[in-house]
Design a protein around this motif. Structure first.
Motif, PDB file in Angstrom:
ATOM      1  N   ALA A 282       0.839  -1.197   0.000  1.00 28.50           N
ATOM      2  CA  ALA A 282       0.000   0.000   0.000  1.00 28.50           C
ATOM      3  C   ALA A 282       0.877   1.251   0.000  1.00 28.50           C
ATOM      4  N   ARG A 283       1.967   1.200   0.758  1.00 25.43           N
ATOM      5  CA  ARG A 283       2.901   2.342   0.788  1.00 25.43           C
ATOM      6  C   ARG A 283       3.591   2.493  -0.552  1.00 25.43           C
ATOM      7  N   LEU A 284       4.012   1.393  -1.156  1.00 28.90           N
ATOM      8  CA  LEU A 284       4.675   1.468  -2.452  1.00 28.90           C
ATOM      9  C   LEU A 284       3.804   2.159  -3.492  1.00 28.90           C
ATOM     10  N   MET A 285       2.521   1.844  -3.464  1.00 25.41           N
ATOM     11  CA  MET A 285       1.626   2.374  -4.491  1.00 25.41           C
ATOM     12  C   MET A 285       1.275   3.839  -4.291  1.00 25.41           C
ATOM     13  N   THR A 286       1.769   4.452  -3.193  1.00 25.52           N
ATOM     14  CA  THR A 286       1.570   5.893  -3.017  1.00 25.52           C
ATOM     15  C   THR A 286       2.645   6.708  -3.714  1.00 25.52           C
ATOM     16  N   PHE A 287       3.752   6.063  -4.103  1.00 27.69           N
ATOM     17  CA  PHE A 287       4.842   6.789  -4.761  1.00 27.69           C
ATOM     18  C   PHE A 287       4.509   7.016  -6.240  1.00 27.69           C
ATOM     19  N   PRO A 288       4.704   8.230  -6.725  1.00 28.61           N
ATOM     20  CA  PRO A 288       4.408   8.506  -8.138  1.00 28.61           C
ATOM     21  C   PRO A 288       5.405   7.883  -9.101  1.00 28.61           C
ATOM     22  N   ASN A 289       6.545   7.463  -8.585  1.00 37.18           N
ATOM     23  CA  ASN A 289       7.592   6.895  -9.431  1.00 37.18           C
ATOM     24  C   ASN A 289       7.694   5.383  -9.291  1.00 37.18           C
ATOM     25  N   VAL A 290       6.603   4.749  -8.831  1.00 40.25           N
ATOM     26  CA  VAL A 290       6.548   3.304  -8.669  1.00 40.25           C
ATOM     27  C   VAL A 290       5.448   2.735  -9.555  1.00 40.25           C
ATOM     28  N   LEU A 291       5.757   1.661 -10.241  1.00 42.88           N
ATOM     29  CA  LEU A 291       4.779   0.973 -11.081  1.00 42.88           C
ATOM     30  C   LEU A 291       4.729  -0.488 -10.658  1.00 42.88           C
ATOM     31  N   VAL A 292       3.539  -0.954 -10.291  1.00 41.34           N
ATOM     32  CA  VAL A 292       3.346  -2.334  -9.842  1.00 41.34           C
ATOM     33  C   VAL A 292       2.390  -3.033 -10.797  1.00 41.34           C
ATOM     34  N   THR A 293       2.783  -4.204 -11.285  1.00 39.98           N
ATOM     35  CA  THR A 293       1.868  -5.067 -12.021  1.00 39.98           C
ATOM     36  C   THR A 293       1.784  -6.395 -11.274  1.00 39.98           C
TER      37      THR A 293
END
Length: 331
Positions: A282-293
């Protein structure tokens, strides 16, 4: 053989059903993943077909042995999810799909790089709202950058070929250096040098006790400021807490992941109506420079067909008592 097929999705059914007719095998597809609550579903079957997030530990293996299962056919390349020593002690054979479409995963890794570097995911969302401003969409060139490749097996090699086409300088680390890659222009160096000289680092190595948390606070400290880190291999190669700290202090400039250390509780599920309980992702997905698939790098028509064909071939070979070229054993 009668096969209990766990973690089944619609695309699994479509690809396996293409090759099932005339194979002599019968598959029962179960949407549930294989665990202590579902293992009883294998009763009455001769083999189990499992995927990356089916945790096949000693307890599960002993139960499968009681159910007279003598073959576990993994429809994936990785096998860190299975206790091979216990399987061997119980006389349970384990086979896998060592390579299906290396290009599928390599292309997805580069798709993450291109999306992050040119912010196309942000542009897509903007224009759908009639916002055609270019503010905040400045990207970076891939051409001329130094890319570090950790692991040059089949997928790593495919990735290197793509990187070469983009005009990148390619550094690599692997315990077994490839002459083919050297001829392509790949330079093999010690891990620390690859980490310290690469603008982009892409992970393509298996998960073993030696590679678990290969990316950690210490190794991150050796990287170039603003480095792009890409992981399409196994989630536990990366210490997520360390990466979050590095994103916060801008040591890591971009992060693209298709795998996650605790993904078995999240990936392959529709959690749209649920509150995310995993605080790290959840924290990772708050960063604008992170892309999760969600572990989709393998998901191409060509790869799925290869997975189905090789898995069924493995099962047929076992049934006939033939040599198993894709068998995996405890080292």
């Amino acid at each position: 053989m009668r096969i209990a097929f766990f973690s089944a999705k619609s695309y699994d059914r479509d690809s396996f059903d293409l090759f099932l007719k005339g194979s002599g095998h019968e598959i029962m597809y179960f949407e549930a993943k294989l665990d202590k609550h579902t293992v009883y579903l294998a009763e009455g079957y001769s083999a189990v077909c499992a995927f990356v997030n089916d945790q096949i530990d000693a307890t599960i293996l002993k139960k499968l042995d009681q159910l007279k299962i003598k073959l576990i056919a993994l429809r994936c390349a990785g096998y860190n999810q299975i206790d091979l020593e216990t399987a061997a002690s119980l006389g349970i054979c384990v086979v896998r799909v060592p390579a299906y479409s290396p290009e599928a995963v390599a292309e997805h890794a580069f798709a993450l790089i291109l999306t992050l570097s040119r912010k196309t995911h942000k542009a897509y969302n903007r224009v759908r709202e009639n916002n055609f401003s270019l503010e905040g969409l400045t990207g970076i060139n891939i051409h001329g950058k130094t890319i570090g490749v950790i692991g040059t097996g089949a997928i790593g090699k495919a990735f290197c070929r793509i990187a070469k086409g983009f005009g990148c300088k390619i550094l690599a680390f692997d315990i077994a250096e490839s002459e083919e890659m050297k001829e392509l222009g790949v330079h093999y160096l010690p891990l620390d040098e690859v980490l310290s000289r690469s603008h982009i680092i892409s992970l393509h190595c298996p998960l073993t006790p030696e590679t678990r948390h290969l990316i950690n606070s210490k190794t991150i400290s050796k990287m170039i400021d603003g480095v792009a880190l890409i992981n399409t291999s196994r989630g536990a190669l990366v210490d997520t807490k360390a990466v979050i700290r590095a994103l916060k202090n801008h040591k890591i400039g971009y992060l693209g992941i298709d795998v996650y250390e605790q993904e078995e509780h999240i990936f392959f599920k529709n959690l749209l109506e649920e509150i995310m309980q995993d605080e790290q992702i959840a924290r990772l997905m708050t960063f604008p420079n992170v892309l999760v698939t969600g572990h989709q790098a393998f998901l191409t028509k060509e790869a799925l067909e290869q997975i189905a064909k090789i898995t069924l071939t493995n099962i047929t070979a076992f049934e006939r008592g033939e040599k198993l070229i894709n068998e995996i054993k405890a080292s």
